[in-house]
Each structure stands twice: as C-alpha cells, then as structure tokens.
Design a protein around this motif. Structure first.
Motif, PDB file in Angstrom:
ATOM      1  N   THR A   6      50.814  36.742  41.935  1.00 20.55           N
ATOM      2  CA  THR A   6      50.793  35.984  40.689  1.00 20.55           C
ATOM      3  C   THR A   6      50.862  36.933  39.504  1.00 20.55           C
ATOM      4  O   THR A   6      50.087  37.885  39.418  1.00 20.55           O
ATOM      5  N   ILE A   7      51.797  36.649  38.610  1.00 19.46           N
ATOM      6  CA  ILE A   7      51.951  37.421  37.382  1.00 19.46           C
ATOM      7  C   ILE A   7      51.749  36.480  36.206  1.00 19.46           C
ATOM      8  O   ILE A   7      52.318  35.388  36.175  1.00 19.46           O
ATOM      9  N   LYS A  58      42.785  37.075  22.782  1.00 19.20           N
ATOM     10  CA  LYS A  58      41.771  36.031  23.004  1.00 19.20           C
ATOM     11  C   LYS A  58      42.142  35.150  24.198  1.00 19.20           C
ATOM     12  O   LYS A  58      41.278  34.807  25.011  1.00 19.20           O
ATOM     13  N   ARG A  59      43.411  34.775  24.311  1.00 20.05           N
ATOM     14  CA  ARG A  59      43.844  33.949  25.438  1.00 20.05           C
ATOM     15  C   ARG A  59      43.714  34.704  26.750  1.00 20.05           C
ATOM     16  O   ARG A  59      43.285  34.149  27.765  1.00 20.05           O
ATOM     17  N   LEU A  60      44.064  35.989  26.749  1.00 17.62           N
ATOM     18  CA  LEU A  60      43.952  36.772  27.976  1.00 17.62           C
ATOM     19  C   LEU A  60      42.489  36.921  28.392  1.00 17.62           C
ATOM     20  O   LEU A  60      42.165  36.808  29.575  1.00 17.62           O
ATOM     21  N   LYS A  67      38.722  32.971  38.102  1.00 18.49           N
ATOM     22  CA  LYS A  67      39.019  33.563  39.405  1.00 18.49           C
ATOM     23  C   LYS A  67      39.973  32.622  40.121  1.00 18.49           C
ATOM     24  O   LYS A  67      39.848  31.417  39.982  1.00 18.49           O
ATOM     25  N   PRO A  68      40.889  33.102  40.889  1.00 19.37           N
ATOM     26  CA  PRO A  68      41.211  34.515  41.035  1.00 19.37           C
ATOM     27  C   PRO A  68      41.981  35.026  39.817  1.00 19.37           C
ATOM     28  O   PRO A  68      42.634  34.254  39.111  1.00 19.37           O
ATOM     29  N   ARG A  69      41.884  36.316  39.598  1.00 16.93           N
ATOM     30  CA  ARG A  69      42.627  36.938  38.506  1.00 16.93           C
ATOM     31  C   ARG A  69      44.089  37.115  38.939  1.00 16.93           C
ATOM     32  O   ARG A  69      44.377  37.170  40.137  1.00 16.93           O
ATOM     33  N   PRO A  70      44.979  37.261  37.967  1.00 17.13           N
ATOM     34  CA  PRO A  70      46.374  37.503  38.340  1.00 17.13           C
ATOM     35  C   PRO A  70      46.523  38.877  38.998  1.00 17.13           C
ATOM     36  O   PRO A  70      45.702  39.771  38.790  1.00 17.13           O
ATOM     37  N   ASP A  71      47.586  39.028  39.755  1.00 20.41           N
ATOM     38  CA  ASP A  71      47.875  40.314  40.381  1.00 20.41           C
ATOM     39  C   ASP A  71      48.462  41.307  39.382  1.00 20.41           C
ATOM     40  O   ASP A  71      48.342  42.515  39.559  1.00 20.41           O
ATOM     41  N   ALA A  72      49.116  40.786  38.350  1.00 17.06           N
ATOM     42  CA  ALA A  72      49.752  41.637  37.349  1.00 17.06           C
ATOM     43  C   ALA A  72      49.960  40.820  36.069  1.00 17.06           C
ATOM     44  O   ALA A  72      49.864  39.585  36.082  1.00 17.06           O
ATOM     45  N   VAL A  73      50.244  41.530  34.974  1.00 20.60           N
ATOM     46  CA  VAL A  73      50.447  40.874  33.681  1.00 20.60           C
ATOM     47  C   VAL A  73      51.653  41.510  32.993  1.00 20.60           C
ATOM     48  O   VAL A  73      51.830  42.728  33.023  1.00 20.60           O
ATOM     49  N   PRO A 108      47.751  45.883  37.267  1.00 18.09           N
ATOM     50  CA  PRO A 108      48.945  46.534  36.744  1.00 18.09           C
ATOM     51  C   PRO A 108      49.639  45.654  35.704  1.00 18.09           C
ATOM     52  O   PRO A 108      49.562  44.425  35.768  1.00 18.09           O
ATOM     53  N   PHE A 109      50.317  46.308  34.762  1.00 16.67           N
ATOM     54  CA  PHE A 109      50.974  45.533  33.710  1.00 16.67           C
ATOM     55  C   PHE A 109      52.294  46.150  33.300  1.00 16.67           C
ATOM     56  O   PHE A 109      52.522  47.349  33.464  1.00 16.67           O
ATOM     57  N   LEU A 110      53.148  45.279  32.802  1.00 16.50           N
ATOM     58  CA  LEU A 110      54.426  45.663  32.225  1.00 16.50           C
ATOM     59  C   LEU A 110      54.284  45.431  30.727  1.00 16.50           C
ATOM     60  O   LEU A 110      53.999  44.317  30.295  1.00 16.50           O
ATOM     61  N   LEU A 111      54.467  46.486  29.951  1.00 14.57           N
ATOM     62  CA  LEU A 111      54.407  46.391  28.493  1.00 14.57           C
ATOM     63  C   LEU A 111      55.824  46.320  27.962  1.00 14.57           C
ATOM     64  O   LEU A 111      56.645  47.186  28.275  1.00 14.57           O
TER      65      LEU A 111
END
Length: 189
Positions: A6-7, A58-60, A67-73, A108-111
C-alpha cells in the motif's frame, strides 16, 4: 502471489486529479501502470485541492495514527505554497518534518520536487526551487525532481489554467514517475 503493498499518494490538486475523472488521477494511473508490470500494489489518493505543505503534514499525521500504516508514501506538496509565496524556509521546515516522521517510522518515500508555476522574482524562485534538492540530499529518498515534468507549459497536456494536467498530461506524468515508483517499491522491506 506477492503481498499487497500500500502506497499513500500525499499531495494537492495535482495528485487529487483536479478537473479530471478519479480514474484518470495520478495515483489511479500509476497504480494501473505498476499492476501492468506485475506489482501487487494499491495506491491511496490522499491528494486535496488547495492543500499546502502544512495541510499535507496534518493529514499525514492523522493517517499515520491509523493501523496498518502504509508501506510507502509519495510526497507531492509545495505547489500551493509557491503560488501563495509562502516563505521558502517555512515550506522546507514543514516538508522536512514530514520526511523526518516517515524516516522515524521506517516508511520509504518518494519525494517529488516542484518548481515555480507562476512568475516570481529570482530570489524567491531560487530559494523555493532549492528546497527539494536539499531535502533529497538530507534524506536520500527516491527523488523525482519536478512532478510536472513533460506536462507543465504544454497546452495539449494541461487544463485551460496551464498548470493542472489534463488526462493526457497525467498519463505522461505517471509514465515518467513509473521507474521511480518501482524503485520505491524495491525499498519496501
């Protein structure tokens, strides 16, 4: 079958899909492209028109409390800050706090970077546009330097406002981001 990953796509109207159908939004198109390449992925569209870096933070924060948290953002924020000429130091500090939080949680994240979309003086433009490379150097995320690359400024790929991508523009952006999204998936433990 591979585990579903999940992203969360956190952003503003550029992520939400302003002026186009939901199924043509960046998260939806990117999800389809990734699935067509064999990835078992779900991308949750957390784009909100008019949102700033502060609003996204704030939304993040609320989203990460679940829970569960996302796997990536995927983090796509800052366009509205630039349009409102928000102090670049404030924008950088807010984005830094988002990336710090994701780092602490080992998500992990993609900026995605942003450039000035409206005319501004050279000092402001330089200060704003330097935010994203500095953050990329500080955190070593998957980094896509300009979210609207290939679509911005092309009337055939944007809505009448010249900023928001139309369906074709969104597809081009998703195709350009695809290898970066695959790199993001590779970073998920």
């Amino acid at each position: 079958m591979k585990r579903l990953k999940t992203i969360v796509a956190l952003g503003d109207s550029l992520t939400e899909g302003f002026g186009i159908p939901a199924e043509a939004s960046f998260p939806s198109v990117l999800q389809s492209l990734l699935r067509s390449r064999g990835h078992n992925v779900s991308i949750i569209n957390q784009g909100l028109s008019g949102d700033t870096a502060w609003g996204g933070k704030k939304r993040l924060d609320r989203y990460l409390a679940n829970k569960p948290r996302p796997d990536a953002v995927i983090v796509e924020l800052g366009a509205n800050d630039a349009i409102q000429f928000t102090d670049p130091w404030d924008v950088e500090a807010t984005l830094d706090s988002i990336l710090q939080r994701l780092t602490e949680l080992e998500i992990p994240f993609l900026l995605t970077g942003m450039k000035m979309l409206l005319p501004a003086d050279a000092d402001y433009t330089e200060a704003f546009e330097s935010i994203y490379p500095k953050l990329a150097e500080r955190y070593d995320p998957v980094f896509y330097p300009f979210f609207l690359e290939g679509a911005f400024g092309d009337p055939a790929l944007t809505l009448e406002d010249g900023i928001h991508p139309n369906i074709r523009g969104t597809a081009r952006i998703a195709e350009s981001v695809l290898p970066f999204a695959e790199e993001l998936l590779a970073r998920i433990p």
